[in-house]
Write a protein that holds these residues in place. Structure first.
Motif, PDB file in Angstrom:
ATOM      1  N   ALA A   1      14.789 -25.821 -22.401  1.00  0.00           N
ATOM      2  CA  ALA A   1      13.911 -24.952 -21.611  1.00  0.00           C
ATOM      3  C   ALA A   1      13.742 -23.588 -22.290  1.00  0.00           C
ATOM      4  O   ALA A   1      12.635 -23.037 -22.328  1.00  0.00           O
ATOM      5  CB  ALA A   1      14.488 -24.779 -20.205  1.00  0.00           C
ATOM      6  N   ALA A   2      14.831 -23.047 -22.835  1.00  0.00           N
ATOM      7  CA  ALA A   2      14.771 -21.746 -23.507  1.00  0.00           C
ATOM      8  C   ALA A   2      13.898 -21.811 -24.758  1.00  0.00           C
ATOM      9  O   ALA A   2      13.123 -20.895 -25.033  1.00  0.00           O
ATOM     10  CB  ALA A   2      16.177 -21.271 -23.855  1.00  0.00           C
ATOM     11  N   VAL A   3      14.026 -22.892 -25.511  1.00  0.00           N
ATOM     12  CA  VAL A   3      13.202 -23.062 -26.713  1.00  0.00           C
ATOM     13  C   VAL A   3      11.723 -23.127 -26.333  1.00  0.00           C
ATOM     14  O   VAL A   3      10.852 -22.645 -27.067  1.00  0.00           O
ATOM     15  CB  VAL A   3      13.633 -24.324 -27.487  1.00  0.00           C
ATOM     16  N   ARG A   4      11.438 -23.674 -25.172  1.00  0.00           N
ATOM     17  CA  ARG A   4      10.050 -23.768 -24.704  1.00  0.00           C
ATOM     18  C   ARG A   4       9.557 -22.475 -24.063  1.00  0.00           C
ATOM     19  O   ARG A   4       8.434 -22.413 -23.577  1.00  0.00           O
ATOM     20  CB  ARG A   4       9.930 -24.923 -23.717  1.00  0.00           C
ATOM     21  N   GLY A   5      10.421 -21.457 -24.044  1.00  0.00           N
ATOM     22  CA  GLY A   5       9.969 -20.148 -23.586  1.00  0.00           C
ATOM     23  C   GLY A   5      10.437 -19.720 -22.220  1.00  0.00           C
ATOM     24  O   GLY A   5      10.082 -18.626 -21.755  1.00  0.00           O
ATOM     25  N   LEU A   6      11.259 -20.533 -21.552  1.00  0.00           N
ATOM     26  CA  LEU A   6      11.748 -20.155 -20.227  1.00  0.00           C
ATOM     27  C   LEU A   6      13.022 -19.308 -20.355  1.00  0.00           C
ATOM     28  O   LEU A   6      13.838 -19.530 -21.260  1.00  0.00           O
ATOM     29  CB  LEU A   6      12.028 -21.398 -19.392  1.00  0.00           C
ATOM     30  N   PRO A   7      13.219 -18.336 -19.465  1.00  0.00           N
ATOM     31  CA  PRO A   7      14.341 -17.389 -19.593  1.00  0.00           C
ATOM     32  C   PRO A   7      15.675 -17.964 -19.115  1.00  0.00           C
ATOM     33  O   PRO A   7      16.256 -17.516 -18.129  1.00  0.00           O
ATOM     34  CB  PRO A   7      13.889 -16.212 -18.720  1.00  0.00           C
ATOM     35  N   MET A   8      16.168 -18.963 -19.847  1.00  0.00           N
ATOM     36  CA  MET A   8      17.451 -19.589 -19.529  1.00  0.00           C
ATOM     37  C   MET A   8      18.500 -19.177 -20.562  1.00  0.00           C
ATOM     38  O   MET A   8      18.171 -18.899 -21.717  1.00  0.00           O
ATOM     39  CB  MET A   8      17.312 -21.109 -19.507  1.00  0.00           C
ATOM     40  N   LYS A   9      19.745 -19.189 -20.122  1.00  0.00           N
ATOM     41  CA  LYS A   9      20.840 -18.845 -21.036  1.00  0.00           C
ATOM     42  C   LYS A   9      22.063 -19.708 -20.724  1.00  0.00           C
ATOM     43  O   LYS A   9      22.417 -19.917 -19.562  1.00  0.00           O
ATOM     44  CB  LYS A   9      21.196 -17.365 -20.918  1.00  0.00           C
ATOM     45  N   VAL A  10      22.708 -20.196 -21.782  1.00  0.00           N
ATOM     46  CA  VAL A  10      23.951 -20.964 -21.666  1.00  0.00           C
ATOM     47  C   VAL A  10      25.117 -20.020 -21.930  1.00  0.00           C
ATOM     48  O   VAL A  10      25.107 -19.284 -22.919  1.00  0.00           O
ATOM     49  CB  VAL A  10      23.972 -22.133 -22.677  1.00  0.00           C
ATOM     50  N   VAL A  11      26.125 -20.029 -21.054  1.00  0.00           N
ATOM     51  CA  VAL A  11      27.252 -19.103 -21.202  1.00  0.00           C
ATOM     52  C   VAL A  11      28.568 -19.806 -21.550  1.00  0.00           C
ATOM     53  O   VAL A  11      29.575 -19.141 -21.818  1.00  0.00           O
ATOM     54  CB  VAL A  11      27.430 -18.234 -19.935  1.00  0.00           C
TER      55      VAL A  11
END
Length: 321
Positions: free
Chosen positions: A92-102
């Motif tokens: 999702a982040a690669v596709r531009g959505l503001p997600m983050k894995v912690v």
């Protein structure tokens, strides 16, 4: 000496009062989801059952939900707070959505490509249907890698069908509505016991981190204390799964309906792939990023640290040590 004793008693009293106040506060209600009720969520749900998140002030609830729906809810600030499908969050982040894995807990995938008894090789899958939980995320990437390793082009030779949870994919295999399915441990044991064919262990051809805590960038930036509480529970759960063998084996057997021998074998597989500190190496992360870009067709360059941020989990791990 008397004054020193009084001061020590007073300090102890204050500490007890503060501690009582902390424990008297109602825990935060937090919802976390994952696309499948599989072995990869064992540290999460074991930690919830043992009260390890509640110990940190988090009333954590778990729900099975498709990855793309979880991402939409998290980004939209709706019901879901965290997701355990870290691979889906990276996609999702690669596709531009503001997600983050912690954080990450498993260093490698725990998926098997299982076929019906008529499927004996990759050649038998051509023109057939393969069930997946979603078309994005770690499970989908593992499926594609497994198919390629069998000499099958996932885009031309098969039709990938989104079915959802592992239990539903198993039912689809049994009903004959699909010829193969990507299945997590321990569902592979259930299917092979019924005569289905284990075609390939995806972990051999797709070395990527599996599950972990993921949320929106906004939550990481605006609510770091909640993230820290979640990470403490996360790390305590990892530790418990490694050290509490008898209880964990019993839990796996009860949760997934496995006999004691299979439950113990499943626990061994879990131990072989669990992270020591909630992280995986930079090399693995960079490989994950490049593989995700390849599968999504995204050409943009990324700094992996903008997608996977281990700074808090490393801080918490250091404090707990």
């Amino acid at each position: 000496m008397k004054n020193l004793t009084v001061k020590l008693l007073f300090a102890t009293f204050i500490a007890l009062v503060v501690n009582s106040d902390i424990h008297a506060q109602a825990p935060e209600k937090v919802l976390i989801t994952h696309a499948s009720d599989s072995i990869s969520i064992t540290p999460l749900i074991y930690g919830i059952e043992k009260g390890l998140y509640r110990r940190e002030g988090i009333e954590l609830q778990f729900r099975v939900l498709r990855g793309e729906l979880a991402v939409s809810s998290i980004v939209g600030g709706k019901d879901v707070d965290f997701m355990y499908g870290a691979g889906t969050a990276v996609t999702a982040a690669v596709r531009g959505l503001p997600m983050k894995v912690v954080s990450h807990d498993f260093k490698s995938v725990l998926f098997y490509l299982i076929g019906n008894p008529r499927v004996q090789s990759g050649r038998d899958l051509k023109g057939k249907r393969v069930a997946v939980a979603s078309l994005s995320g770690t499970g989908a990437l593992a499926t594609r890698a497994a198919l390629r390793a069998l000499g099958v082009d996932p885009d031309k030779d098969v039709t990938m069908i989104v079915i959802g949870a592992a239990s539903v994919r198993m039912a689809a295999l049994e009903a004959g509505s699909v010829e193969a399915a990507i299945m997590p441990v321990p569902w592979n044991f259930r299917l092979t016991a019924k005569g289905f064919k284990e075609l390939i262990f995806a972990g051999k051809v797709f070395i990527q981190p599996l599950t972990g805590l993921a949320t929106s960038r906004e939550r990481v930036e605006k609510n770091p204390e909640q993230i820290k509480k979640m990470l403490r529970g996360f790390l305590r759960s990892l530790k418990a799964v490694k050290e509490e063998k008898k209880d964990v084996v019993e839990f796996i057997g009860r949760k997934f309906g496995l006999d004691p021998s299979t439950a113990e074998e499943t626990h061994k597989i879990v131990l072989q792939t669990l992270s020591d500190d909630g992280t995986v190496s930079d090399a693995v992360l960079k490989d994950l990023l490049e593989q995700t870009k390849l599968e999504t067709g995204v050409k943009k360059d990324f700094n992996i640290r903008d997608i996977v941020d281990y700074s808090l989990v490393r801080q918490i791990h250091k404090e707990m040590r």
